[in-house]
Design an enzyme around this catalytic site. Structure first.
Site, PDB file in Angstrom:
ATOM      1  N   CYS A  50      73.530 -38.311  10.725  1.00 19.30           N
ATOM      2  CA  CYS A  50      74.064 -38.569  12.067  1.00 19.30           C
ATOM      3  C   CYS A  50      74.782 -39.901  12.175  1.00 19.30           C
ATOM      4  O   CYS A  50      75.602 -40.094  13.071  1.00 19.30           O
ATOM      5  CB  CYS A  50      72.940 -38.547  13.100  1.00 19.30           C
ATOM      6  N   HIS A 310      77.205 -34.180  20.150  1.00 20.40           N
ATOM      7  CA  HIS A 310      76.846 -34.982  18.972  1.00 20.40           C
ATOM      8  C   HIS A 310      77.325 -34.271  17.703  1.00 20.40           C
ATOM      9  O   HIS A 310      76.529 -33.704  16.965  1.00 20.40           O
ATOM     10  CB  HIS A 310      75.330 -35.193  18.955  1.00 20.40           C
ATOM     11  N   CYS A 340      70.324 -43.029  15.971  1.00 21.27           N
ATOM     12  CA  CYS A 340      69.217 -42.570  15.125  1.00 21.27           C
ATOM     13  C   CYS A 340      69.748 -41.563  14.114  1.00 21.27           C
ATOM     14  O   CYS A 340      70.783 -40.927  14.326  1.00 21.27           O
ATOM     15  CB  CYS A 340      68.100 -41.964  15.968  1.00 21.27           C
ATOM     16  N   GLY A 342      68.514 -38.499  11.189  1.00 21.15           N
ATOM     17  CA  GLY A 342      67.486 -37.657  10.618  1.00 21.15           C
ATOM     18  C   GLY A 342      66.972 -38.188   9.290  1.00 21.15           C
ATOM     19  O   GLY A 342      67.672 -38.877   8.560  1.00 21.15           O
TER      20      GLY A 342
END
Length: 355
Positions: A50, A310, A340, A342
């Site tokens: 991400c 996103h 953040c 993963g």
């Protein structure tokens, strides 16, 4: 930057998370070629899931600081609607049993059997655990999600995004499709939980699956780009936790970036935090408020990923560009972009207003 000779581009650093469909085989280099840039312009693709495009901007800034290049394009791309299913090769020819096709869109797949089970829970389940840990209610999550939609719609209506987006040929859209201007916490309360029967996370208080791309142009202080700079990258931070705690990792990533910029939370006038889930965004904002964040209302004042989407590899430079323009609009000096990631990671960048 119409006055910039593309031959001057020292590198292109591009982020991409899935890399399993048309975006495989170094999508950064393919994008350079398809964009019609000179074949002499090099490119690389980085993958920090991400955070890939924010990582790309950080890599690009280090490249410029080291003197290896004077001008670099950084950004990222993700097509989540076209992320393919993959079929692993069998360990021997002509297996007798069935083989399962695995979606590459989001989350764990083809998990190494040595990974502990607690590390490989679904992203939604990991955030349900975060909701329990910090006692963040469904009501707070729904209100945060509704706020994201309201602010995104208001920002579009006010023209904030007009100069930040470019049209895609053949696509008849004026703005991002996910925005629901009339969202209220009461309306969102009627949706079913997505990951637990008695859970708090729904399709409405988590980010949707999207396609998208974003980019920023970075240059040294002496680079003549024909444009007045918007902001200076003043600090960078990266942090990691246990994989299931990824939603909380931006807290320390941002703290590291602030320390490296030589400032603290009371100095910060704008924050762009990627809203992967409302619960993890709230957990981070609560932690920063305890550390001196002047007002939680300065987080994502133009809406966030719950409304805008996103698209994994594109989100980092999307929030970075939004932050730079927010600083210019408000006149505030310092801002933080954080995301953040993963598998337990997070990135953050501190910007200083250059206008």
């Amino acid at each position: 930057a119409p006055g910039l000779d593309p031959v001057r581009l020292g590198d292109v650093v591009w982020g991409n998370a899935n890399g399993a469909g048309e975006d495989n085989r170094n999508v950064g280099r393919m994008a350079v070629l398809l964009a019609g840039l000179p074949t002499s312009v090099p490119a690389t693709t980085v993958n920090r899931l991400c955070g890939s495009s924010l990582d790309a901007a950080m890599v690009a800034s280090r490249t410029i600081e080291s003197g290896d290049a004077d001008v670099v394009v950084a950004g990222g791309v993700e097509s989540m609607t076209r992320a393919p299913w993959v079929l692993p090769k069998p360990s021997r020819a002509f297996p007798a049993g069935h083989l399962e096709a695995v979606s590459t869109t989001l989350g764990w797949r083809l998990v190494n059997e040595r990974m502990p089970a607690e590390w490989t829970v679904a992203l939604g389940e990991a955030n349900e655990m975060l909701a329990e840990r910090f006692a963040i209610s469904r009501e707070r999550q729904d209100e945060f999600a509704a706020r994201s939609h309201r602010l995104a719609a208001a920002a579009w209506d006010a023209g904030f995004y007009d100069d930040l987006v470019v049209p895609v040929p053949g696509v008849d859209l004026d703005r991002d499709e996910g925005i629901r201007p009339g969202s209220t916490a009461d309306r969102l309360a009627g949706l079913r939980p997505s990951f637990r029967a008695d859970g708090t996370i729904t399709a409405a208080n988590a980010s949707p699956l999207n396609d998208g791309a974003s980019a920023v142009l970075l240059g040294s202080e002496s680079a003549a780009l024909g444009l007045a700079p918007l902001a200076r990258i003043a600090g960078r931070g990266v942090h990691a936790l246990d994989p299931q705690d990824f939603g909380f990792a931006p807290v320390e990533a941002a703290d590291k970036a602030l320390r490296r910029a030589g400032i603290g939370w009371p100095d910060v006038g704008a924050v762009e935090l990627n809203e992967a889930f409302a619960v993890q965004a709230l957990a981070c904002v609560d932690a920063w408020a305890a550390e001196g964040l002047r007002d939680p209302a300065i987080v994502n004042t133009k809406g966030g990923a719950i409304a805008l989407g996103h698209p994994l590899g594109a989100s980092g430079t999307r929030i970075l560009g939004t932050l730079a323009h927010r600083l210019v609009e408000s006149g505030e000096r310092w801002g933080v972009a954080a995301i953040c990631i993963g598998v337990g990671q997070a990135l953050a960048v501190v910007l200083e207003n250059a206008r």
